[in-house]
Design a protein around this motif. Structure first.
Motif, PDB file in Angstrom:
ATOM      1  N   LYS A  20       0.813  -1.182   0.046  1.00 20.56           N
ATOM      2  CA  LYS A  20       0.116  -0.061  -0.033  1.00 20.56           C
ATOM      3  C   LYS A  20       0.905   1.318   0.026  1.00 20.56           C
ATOM      4  O   LYS A  20       0.457   2.099  -0.762  1.00 20.56           O
ATOM      5  N   ARG A  21       2.041   1.163   0.635  1.00 21.71           N
ATOM      6  CA  ARG A  21       2.910   2.441   0.748  1.00 21.71           C
ATOM      7  C   ARG A  21       3.461   2.604  -0.467  1.00 21.71           C
ATOM      8  O   ARG A  21       3.618   3.773  -1.096  1.00 21.71           O
ATOM      9  N   LYS A  22       3.946   1.373  -1.326  1.00 20.14           N
ATOM     10  CA  LYS A  22       4.439   1.786  -2.501  1.00 20.14           C
ATOM     11  C   LYS A  22       3.499   2.531  -3.402  1.00 20.14           C
ATOM     12  O   LYS A  22       4.007   3.103  -4.209  1.00 20.14           O
ATOM     13  N   GLU A  23       2.306   1.953  -3.256  1.00 23.60           N
ATOM     14  CA  GLU A  23       1.253   2.458  -4.264  1.00 23.60           C
ATOM     15  C   GLU A  23       0.772   3.967  -4.107  1.00 23.60           C
ATOM     16  O   GLU A  23       0.562   4.524  -5.059  1.00 23.60           O
ATOM     17  N   THR A  24       0.946   4.153  -2.738  1.00 23.14           N
ATOM     18  CA  THR A  24       0.273   5.559  -2.447  1.00 23.14           C
ATOM     19  C   THR A  24       1.175   6.547  -1.929  1.00 23.14           C
ATOM     20  O   THR A  24       0.712   7.524  -1.805  1.00 23.14           O
ATOM     21  N   GLN A  25       2.454   6.106  -1.403  1.00 19.34           N
ATOM     22  CA  GLN A  25       3.292   7.009  -0.654  1.00 19.34           C
ATOM     23  C   GLN A  25       2.585   7.461   0.720  1.00 19.34           C
ATOM     24  O   GLN A  25       3.361   8.503   1.256  1.00 19.34           O
ATOM     25  N   TRP A  26       1.675   6.966   1.185  1.00 20.44           N
ATOM     26  CA  TRP A  26       1.448   7.514   2.501  1.00 20.44           C
ATOM     27  C   TRP A  26       2.376   7.438   3.776  1.00 20.44           C
ATOM     28  O   TRP A  26       2.905   6.325   3.733  1.00 20.44           O
ATOM     29  N   PRO A  27       2.596   8.285   4.422  1.00 18.85           N
ATOM     30  CA  PRO A  27       3.478   8.277   5.637  1.00 18.85           C
ATOM     31  C   PRO A  27       2.885   7.200   6.715  1.00 18.85           C
ATOM     32  O   PRO A  27       2.300   7.741   7.619  1.00 18.85           O
ATOM     33  N   MET A  28       3.445   6.075   6.521  1.00 19.87           N
ATOM     34  CA  MET A  28       3.009   5.216   7.469  1.00 19.87           C
ATOM     35  C   MET A  28       3.932   3.991   7.783  1.00 19.87           C
ATOM     36  O   MET A  28       4.879   3.845   6.813  1.00 19.87           O
ATOM     37  N   ALA A  29       4.452   3.366   8.996  1.00 20.54           N
ATOM     38  CA  ALA A  29       5.208   2.612   9.163  1.00 20.54           C
ATOM     39  C   ALA A  29       4.748   1.387  10.006  1.00 20.54           C
ATOM     40  O   ALA A  29       3.795   1.743  10.831  1.00 20.54           O
ATOM     41  N   PHE A  30       5.241   0.263   9.903  1.00 18.88           N
ATOM     42  CA  PHE A  30       4.745  -0.861  11.042  1.00 18.88           C
ATOM     43  C   PHE A  30       5.755  -1.058  12.211  1.00 18.88           C
ATOM     44  O   PHE A  30       6.806  -0.689  11.775  1.00 18.88           O
ATOM     45  N   THR A  31       5.487  -1.338  13.256  1.00 17.88           N
ATOM     46  CA  THR A  31       6.540  -1.666  14.397  1.00 17.88           C
ATOM     47  C   THR A  31       5.651  -2.517  15.168  1.00 17.88           C
ATOM     48  O   THR A  31       4.421  -3.154  15.029  1.00 17.88           O
TER      49      THR A  31
END
Ligand code: DP6
Length: 353
Positions: free
Chosen positions: A294-305
């Motif tokens: 999803k991040r690759k597709e949208t560039q949304w600033p999000m991260a998992f931990t």
């Protein structure tokens, strides 16, 4: 001694960005490397401590009873007794009273969410507050001193809890990257954090709500003879230094990849311990991969931990709440146990109630 006999505090949980994993040999509950966390203002414990003076002969044993959400829980008492034994050298009045401790979390019990940070944070604040009241005639503590004492007591209950007493990110453990940092207690990261990293939130995706096969305390212990421990501690030092800089300048890409790398390093240490073990589950990996796609597709600033368990913390910029919630509901929920996830804003300080 003051007539102050009951105190109540609410304390948030926290999620580490650079992880505490491993304890120094010598000393009690001293971290082998520095860590930093965000508090989770909407996931908290509320604890009331009531004391009553013991009559008769004073005994060396600590007298306590513990209730969780209104129910007596003797199984929690050994860990709390250990906490009280550890703070008794700094607070002799511990042995003069019977302590009734009533605690509750605002998140469902048995979700696999670490409640010890919030729980010991709240408990430590209550005890530090009793001490402040008892000493009031002789000395007055600044708010900073009070929080440092509470943080130190929280550390003696559960290491990660010491970072929960600040609304700002909490740094714990010696590091050249932050002059005030110490192993004894956490301190707040008071530098100016870039606007792009100030207003974030956490969605905790519940993958597994069962008891962990290896507790955090046992996990820390396995670092003692771990072949990669020394390099992990060194890496955490470097990562903390880099992360603080990224938070100041707002290097979002750097922040995201460092936070994710820290989570995977934590679990890599578990997988390479002796005996080795695995806390992530297939759905943990499925969620991580969907976040990456999803991040690759949208560039949304999000991260998992991850903490020491299977659940995934999805950290994201709050201004993306709507699309991120939609993403969770439509794509991630199938991987969550009973479709459960919990949301919290980042930040938030403890409160005396
Ligand atoms: C993986 O604080 O639960 O969450 O000090 O033995 O009580 P004890 O361990 P604990 O360790 C949690 C470690 C972690 C990472 C972190 O919070 O930094």
């Amino acid at each position: 001694m003051s007539e102050y006999n009951s105190v109540k505090f609410r304390c948030p949980s926290n999620i580490a960005l650079v992880k505490y994993w491993g304890k120094k040999t010598g000393g009690v509950q001293l971290p082998a490397n520095p860590s930093i966390s965000w508090t989770l203002s909407d996931l908290h414990a509320t604890t009331t401590v009531t004391r009553s003076k013991m009559t008769g002969l004073s005994s060396s044993a600590i007298s306590l009873e513990f209730f969780l959400a209104g129910e007596s829980k003797p199984s929690f008492e050994p860990k709390i007794r250990q906490f009280l034994e550890r703070i008794a050298p700094f607070m002799p009045q511990i042995k003069e009273f019977h302590w009734k401790i009533e605690s509750e979390n605002n998140f469902p019990h048995g979700t696999g969410i670490a409640s010890s940070a919030a729980g010991f944070g709240a408990l430590a604040l209550c005890f530090a507050d009793f001490q402040r009241a008892d000493l009031a005639a002789e000395q007055s503590w600044s708010e900073e001193e009070f929080l440092q004492i509470a943080s130190k007591y929280a550390r003696l209950g559960s290491g990660s809890a010491c970072r929960s007493v600040y609304g700002q990110p909490g740094i714990w453990g010696e590091t050249n990257a932050w002059a005030e940092a110490t192993d004894e207690f956490a301190v707040p990261f008071t530098a100016h954090v870039h606007e792009s990293l100030k207003y974030w939130a956490d969605a905790v995706l519940i993958v597994d709500d069962g008891e962990k096969s290896v507790s955090s305390t046992q996990g820390h212990d396995l670092l003692k003879d771990h072949p990669y421990a020394a390099s992990r501690y060194q890496q955490a030092q470097v990562n903390l230094e880099r992360l603080l800089e990224m938070m100041k300048v707002g290097d979002l890409n750097g922040f995201i990849s460092l936070v994710e790398s820290e989570a995977l390093q934590l679990h890599a240490m578990m997988m390479s311990s002796e005996p080795y073990y695995l806390l992530i589950r297939p759905n943990t990996i499925a969620i991580i991969e969907r976040i990456w796609n999803k991040r690759k597709e949208t560039q949304w600033p999000m991260a998992f931990t991850l903490d020491a368990g299977a659940n995934v913390h999805l950290l994201y910029d709050k201004s993306y709440s709507e699309p991120v919630m939609n993403f969770i509901e439509t794509e991630l929920l199938p991987y969550c146990k009973n479709s459960l996830y919990l949301c919290s804003d980042i930040g938030g300080s403890p409160q005396k109630i």
